[in-house]
Design a protein around this motif. Structure first.
Motif, short mmCIF file in Angstrom:
data_model
loop_
_atom_site.label_atom_id
_atom_site.label_comp_id
_atom_site.label_asym_id
_atom_site.label_seq_id
_atom_site.Cartn_x
_atom_site.Cartn_y
_atom_site.Cartn_z
N GLY A 124 5.20 -14.95 -52.07
CA GLY A 124 4.65 -14.31 -50.89
C GLY A 124 3.78 -15.21 -50.04
N LYS A 125 3.94 -16.54 -50.23
CA LYS A 125 3.13 -17.50 -49.49
C LYS A 125 3.87 -17.99 -48.25
N VAL A 126 3.10 -18.27 -47.19
CA VAL A 126 3.66 -18.79 -45.93
C VAL A 126 2.94 -20.07 -45.56
N THR A 127 3.66 -21.18 -45.50
CA THR A 127 3.05 -22.46 -45.14
C THR A 127 2.84 -22.51 -43.63
N ALA A 128 2.09 -23.52 -43.18
CA ALA A 128 1.82 -23.67 -41.75
C ALA A 128 3.11 -23.87 -40.96
N TRP A 129 4.06 -24.62 -41.52
CA TRP A 129 5.32 -24.87 -40.82
C TRP A 129 6.14 -23.58 -40.70
N ARG A 130 6.13 -22.76 -41.76
CA ARG A 130 6.87 -21.50 -41.70
C ARG A 130 6.18 -20.53 -40.74
N SER A 131 4.87 -20.60 -40.67
CA SER A 131 4.14 -19.79 -39.71
C SER A 131 4.49 -20.21 -38.29
N LEU A 132 4.69 -21.52 -38.09
CA LEU A 132 5.09 -22.04 -36.79
C LEU A 132 6.44 -21.47 -36.37
N VAL A 133 7.38 -21.45 -37.31
CA VAL A 133 8.72 -20.92 -37.03
C VAL A 133 8.66 -19.42 -36.75
N ALA A 134 7.85 -18.70 -37.53
CA ALA A 134 7.69 -17.26 -37.32
C ALA A 134 7.09 -16.98 -35.94
N GLY A 135 6.11 -17.78 -35.55
CA GLY A 135 5.51 -17.63 -34.24
C GLY A 135 6.49 -17.90 -33.12
#
Length: 290
Positions: free
Chosen positions: A96-107
């Protein structure tokens, strides 16, 4: 990294829409000045635009096109937070973890969704209303009248003009803003001595910093978007690339950062208002913060 769970869509939609509407109304005069400064022709500074507008139209002139942006911003923010939560959940790892790069893609995904559903039509109408309002004898008499004329003369394409640069801008905006906010929030929480719930002053400050970073990295896309949505766009520019080429060759590279000051003022406030309001609304309705 941050843990995540799937939020109820209604929670994200309601909190996001409330945050977006409030932010749009409070900061609209800066949006008006920014948009006016980005049109072609004679360059005007922010103070000169404010003075001439108040002299010719009164204080209410600074709110020309405001209704379109408030409605669009409420819808946009609702879609943005629902989409971000959805994409963030999809991109979370097994823990259930989200890295900064995955957060970037989600954004980025959230930004593209809001551009298609809400931002392009509302900002196209808002831009045309502002462009029309600076004429000696405006044609449009408010949101409904202006929208009706635009659709009658240009069709649905008329309110979706500039979709390409809007998608690029919103994708970049949301990617940078969400990633900056979530990264800074995690950093502050990890160094906090007591608890994990941050006070509103801290979330406001983090949101403001996210807005600052967003402005300087995405400003050229915002200028191109405004030009493509102006009243003269149909006759002046073939597409967004042609628009960018003409601005660069005819007006110089610095023109891509025209309107930075009012946009910076808005996004510094916007980032603080939106994230703080969203976090507070989620607490009130029992949702999960970012």
């Amino acid at each position: 990294m941050a843990s995540t769970r799937r939020e109820k869509p209604f929670h994200s939609l309601f909190a996001g829409a409330a945050a977006g509407a409030l932010e749009a109304f409070i900061t609209y005069p800066t949006e008006y000045v920014k948009t006016r400064s980005q049109f072609g022709g004679k360059r005007e500074g922010p103070i000169a635009i404010v003075r001439s507008t108040i002299r010719e139209k009164g204080v209410t002139g600074l709110y020309s096109g405001c209704t379109a942006l408030v409605i669009g911003n409420a819808t946009k923010a609702g879609v943005r937070f629902v989409s971000y939560d959805y994409f963030k959940t999809l991109l979370a790892d097994d823990k259930g973890k989200v890295t900064a790069w995955r957060s970037l893609v989600a954004g980025m995904g959230a930004g593209l969704m809001e551009a298609i559903i809400a931002v392009t039509p509302s900002e196209t109408i808002k831009t045309k209303l502002i462009d029309d309002a600076k004429r000696p004898q405006p044609r449009f008499h408010g949101l409904v009248h202006g929208t009706r004329i635009i659709v009658a003369e240009e069709g649905i394409r008329g309110i979706y003009r500039g979709l390409g640069p809007v998608m690029m801008r919103q994708g970049a905006n949301s990617a940078v803003r969400f990633t900056t906010y979530s990264t800074l929030k995690q950093f502050v929480q990890s160094n906090a001595r007591t608890g994990t719930t941050l006070p509103s002053t801290v979330t406001f400050g983090i949101g403001a910093i996210a807005g600052l970073v967003t402005v300087y990295t995405t400003m050229p896309l915002d200028v191109i978007k405004t030009r493509m949505q102006s009243l003269e766009a149909r006759t002046e520019y073939r597409n967004a690339f042609h628009c960018a080429y003409r601005i660069f060759t005819e007006e110089g590279v610095r023109r891509f950062w025209t309107g930075t000051t009012p946009r910076l003022a808005r996004l510094l406030l916007s980032g603080g208002i939106v994230f703080t309001t969203y976090e507070k609304m989620m607490q009130l309705i029992g949702g999960n913060a970012i």
